[in-house]
Design an enzyme around this catalytic site. Structure first.
Site, short mmCIF file in Angstrom:
data_model
loop_
_atom_site.label_atom_id
_atom_site.label_comp_id
_atom_site.label_asym_id
_atom_site.label_seq_id
_atom_site.Cartn_x
_atom_site.Cartn_y
_atom_site.Cartn_z
N ARG A 164 -51.39 -28.03 46.87
CA ARG A 164 -52.57 -28.21 46.60
C ARG A 164 -52.91 -29.68 46.40
O ARG A 164 -53.49 -30.44 45.66
CB ARG A 164 -52.90 -27.83 44.91
CG ARG A 164 -53.03 -26.40 44.80
CD ARG A 164 -54.20 -25.59 45.61
NE ARG A 164 -53.95 -24.18 45.31
CZ ARG A 164 -53.12 -23.42 45.53
NH1 ARG A 164 -52.51 -23.38 46.50
NH2 ARG A 164 -53.42 -21.76 45.43
N SER A 236 -58.20 -20.83 40.01
CA SER A 236 -57.11 -21.47 39.32
C SER A 236 -57.47 -22.84 38.81
O SER A 236 -57.78 -23.70 39.64
CB SER A 236 -55.68 -21.76 39.89
OG SER A 236 -55.15 -20.65 40.48
N GLU A 332 -56.57 -28.75 38.65
CA GLU A 332 -56.56 -28.51 40.26
C GLU A 332 -57.83 -29.13 40.78
O GLU A 332 -57.95 -29.68 41.75
CB GLU A 332 -56.43 -27.14 40.57
CG GLU A 332 -55.95 -26.92 42.06
CD GLU A 332 -56.12 -25.37 42.42
OE1 GLU A 332 -57.29 -24.76 42.56
OE2 GLU A 332 -55.12 -24.83 42.60
N1 EPU Z 1 -49.09 -14.70 34.74
C1 EPU Z 1 -49.31 -14.38 33.49
N2 EPU Z 1 -50.21 -14.51 32.61
C2 EPU Z 1 -51.45 -14.65 33.20
C3 EPU Z 1 -51.37 -15.18 34.72
C4 EPU Z 1 -50.15 -14.94 35.42
O1 EPU Z 1 -48.04 -14.07 32.88
O2 EPU Z 1 -52.47 -14.73 32.56
C5 EPU Z 1 -47.90 -14.59 35.28
C6 EPU Z 1 -47.99 -13.14 36.46
O3 EPU Z 1 -47.48 -12.28 35.99
C7 EPU Z 1 -47.20 -13.85 37.64
C8 EPU Z 1 -47.23 -15.23 37.48
O4 EPU Z 1 -47.60 -15.73 36.31
O5 EPU Z 1 -45.65 -13.46 37.28
C9 EPU Z 1 -48.01 -15.77 38.63
O6 EPU Z 1 -49.21 -15.29 38.80
P1 EPU Z 1 -50.00 -14.99 40.26
O7 EPU Z 1 -49.35 -14.15 41.13
O8 EPU Z 1 -51.28 -14.40 39.77
O9 EPU Z 1 -50.36 -16.38 40.73
P2 EPU Z 1 -50.70 -17.88 40.06
O10 EPU Z 1 -49.49 -18.69 40.23
O11 EPU Z 1 -51.46 -17.60 38.88
C10 EPU Z 1 -51.18 -18.86 42.46
C11 EPU Z 1 -52.42 -19.79 42.89
C12 EPU Z 1 -53.68 -18.87 43.29
C13 EPU Z 1 -53.18 -17.93 44.43
C14 EPU Z 1 -52.20 -17.09 43.76
C15 EPU Z 1 -51.56 -16.23 44.93
C16 EPU Z 1 -51.95 -21.76 41.91
C17 EPU Z 1 -52.64 -23.04 41.02
N3 EPU Z 1 -52.56 -20.83 42.19
O12 EPU Z 1 -51.82 -18.16 41.18
O13 EPU Z 1 -54.50 -19.69 43.80
O14 EPU Z 1 -54.03 -16.89 44.87
O15 EPU Z 1 -50.87 -17.97 43.55
O16 EPU Z 1 -50.65 -16.78 45.93
O17 EPU Z 1 -51.07 -22.32 42.80
C18 EPU Z 1 -56.51 -21.12 43.39
O18 EPU Z 1 -55.84 -22.15 43.77
O19 EPU Z 1 -57.64 -21.46 42.96
C19 EPU Z 1 -55.71 -19.94 43.41
C20 EPU Z 1 -56.46 -18.80 42.89
#
Ligand code: EPU
Length: 336
Positions: A164, A236, A332
């Site tokens: 990012r 995010s 972000e």
């Molecule tokens: N989780 C929780 N509670 C929540 C949200 C997440 O426990 O409320 C846990 C999930 O269960 C999972 C982990 O956190 O084990 C990661 O969650 P998720 O797979 O949804 O991915 P993320 O880390 O929340 C990142 C990117 C997203 C991207 C997804 C998929 C960043 C800041 N965000 O989200 O990007 O779509 O991975 O690759 O890196 C964005 O940048 O705007 C964005 C949406």
């Protein structure tokens, strides 16, 4: 002379839907529009703000600036021995470009489907999702260098992409205005299915093609990310923090459910969504702003609120997470 509008409303130009006005704004549909807007005496001395889809900004008030609404079109296919090289205008919609390249028989962007915003904004934060980042599909970009007044081509290394992050968030922040991006799509396509949730979504399809992967990504995103047309948001809101292995090990001893991912440099990325969720913020409503009920990493605006109120909530969340886990989470989006 540029076609400037005065006191121009930006509510439709930021996906949070905050009310804000630009002192001056111009629609930029070509490189020559860009040059005339920058040299127009009415904008002399004003800071320049470039807006694409407005899907990664927080507007905290009126902008005493010359706002350039980036709408340069374009889609041209070339190639080298191993890759399709697709040059796309900065103002083209990202998601539409993903669909178009796949329909034209050039897969590679399917994991990045449904990311809001424009093609010109994609390199700024090196968009990424479901195991693919833009830098892996990037050849070069064309930009106006405001220091020299010349158009330049910047290659992969020069753009200094990180998680990012890029040159355009650091030293190049007010220097370059991106007008076109050349995507690099390998002619020999390999699906990327290493992201657990995506692999599970495609379990019933033995060898999914790019269109099927794109559909699966759209399905997952639609389930847990709010549609900006319905609820104001910028995806995010926080980056996943990267910490030393020792810190991660200590945290994971204390919190066995901690979600973390090893990085190539030996450090660990922590799931900020999990950290925020543990602090009880998921689904919180703080008047017109709040935390999305299905994904704690996403802040939302229900209408009638301000960017300043949203930042207040964001700080409260970051402070609470830091007090409990000793890790500071950083926003972000670009704060204006
Ligand atoms: N989780 C929780 N509670 C929540 C949200 C997440 O426990 O409320 C846990 C999930 O269960 C999972 C982990 O956190 O084990 C990661 O969650 P998720 O797979 O949804 O991915 P993320 O880390 O929340 C990142 C990117 C997203 C991207 C997804 C998929 C960043 C800041 N965000 O989200 O990007 O779509 O991975 O690759 O890196 C964005 O940048 O705007 C964005 C949406």
């Amino acid at each position: 002379m540029a076609d400037f509008h005065e006191f121009y409303p930006l509510r439709a130009h930021n996906t949070f839907g905050f009310d804000s006005h630009a002192r001056l704004a111009a629609h930029i549909r070509s490189e020559s529009d860009l040059v005339s807007a920058l040299s127009d005496p009415r904008a002399a001395g004003l800071p320049v703000v470039v807006l694409g889809g407005g899907s990664n900004v927080v507007l905290t008030g009126d902008l005493d600036a010359s706002v350039l609404l980036m709408e340069i079109p374009g889609y041209e296919v070339g190639h080298d021995a191993a890759n399709w090289l697709v040059t796309v205008g900065a103002g083209e919609n990202w998601h539409a470009t993903v669909g178009r390249t796949i329909a034209d028989g050039m897969p590679g962007l399917e994991n990045l489907a449904l990311i809001p915003g424009t093609v010109g904004a994609a390199p700024i934060q090196n968009i990424g999702a479901y195991g693919v980042e833009l830098r892996e599909r990037f050849h070069s970009l064309r930009a106006l260098d405001r220091q020299t007044g010349q158009f330049v081509t910047l290659d992969l290394d020069t753009c200094a992409f990180g998680y990012r992050d890029s040159l355009f968030k650091r030293d190049g922040r007010d220097r370059y205005i991106i007008t076109a991006v050349t995507l690099r799509l390998p002619k020999v396509w390999q699906p990327v299915l290493n992201y657990g949730e995506l692999a599970r979504e495609l379990e019933s399809i033995p060898a999914p093609d790019a269109a099927q992967i794109r559909a699966a990504v759209i399905a997952i995103r639609s389930r847990k990310l709010p549609d900006p047309a319905q609820i104001g948001n910028a995806g995010s809101f926080f980056k996943n923090p990267v910490v030393e292995a020792a810190r991660r090990d200590a945290l994971s001893a204390q919190y066995p459910a901690l979600v973390s991912y090893p990085q190539p440099d030996g450090r660990y990325k922590l799931a900020a969504g999990w950290l925020i969720d543990q602090c009880g913020f998921k689904g919180l409503d703080d008047g017109p702003v709040g935390v999305y009920g299905k994904q704690a990493l996403v802040l939302v605006h229900h209408g009638g609120g301000t960017g300043a109120a949203l930042l207040g909530l964001a700080n409260r969340i970051a402070d609470t997470v830091e007090a409990r886990f000793g890790v500071r989470i950083e926003p972000e989006p670009v704060i204006l």
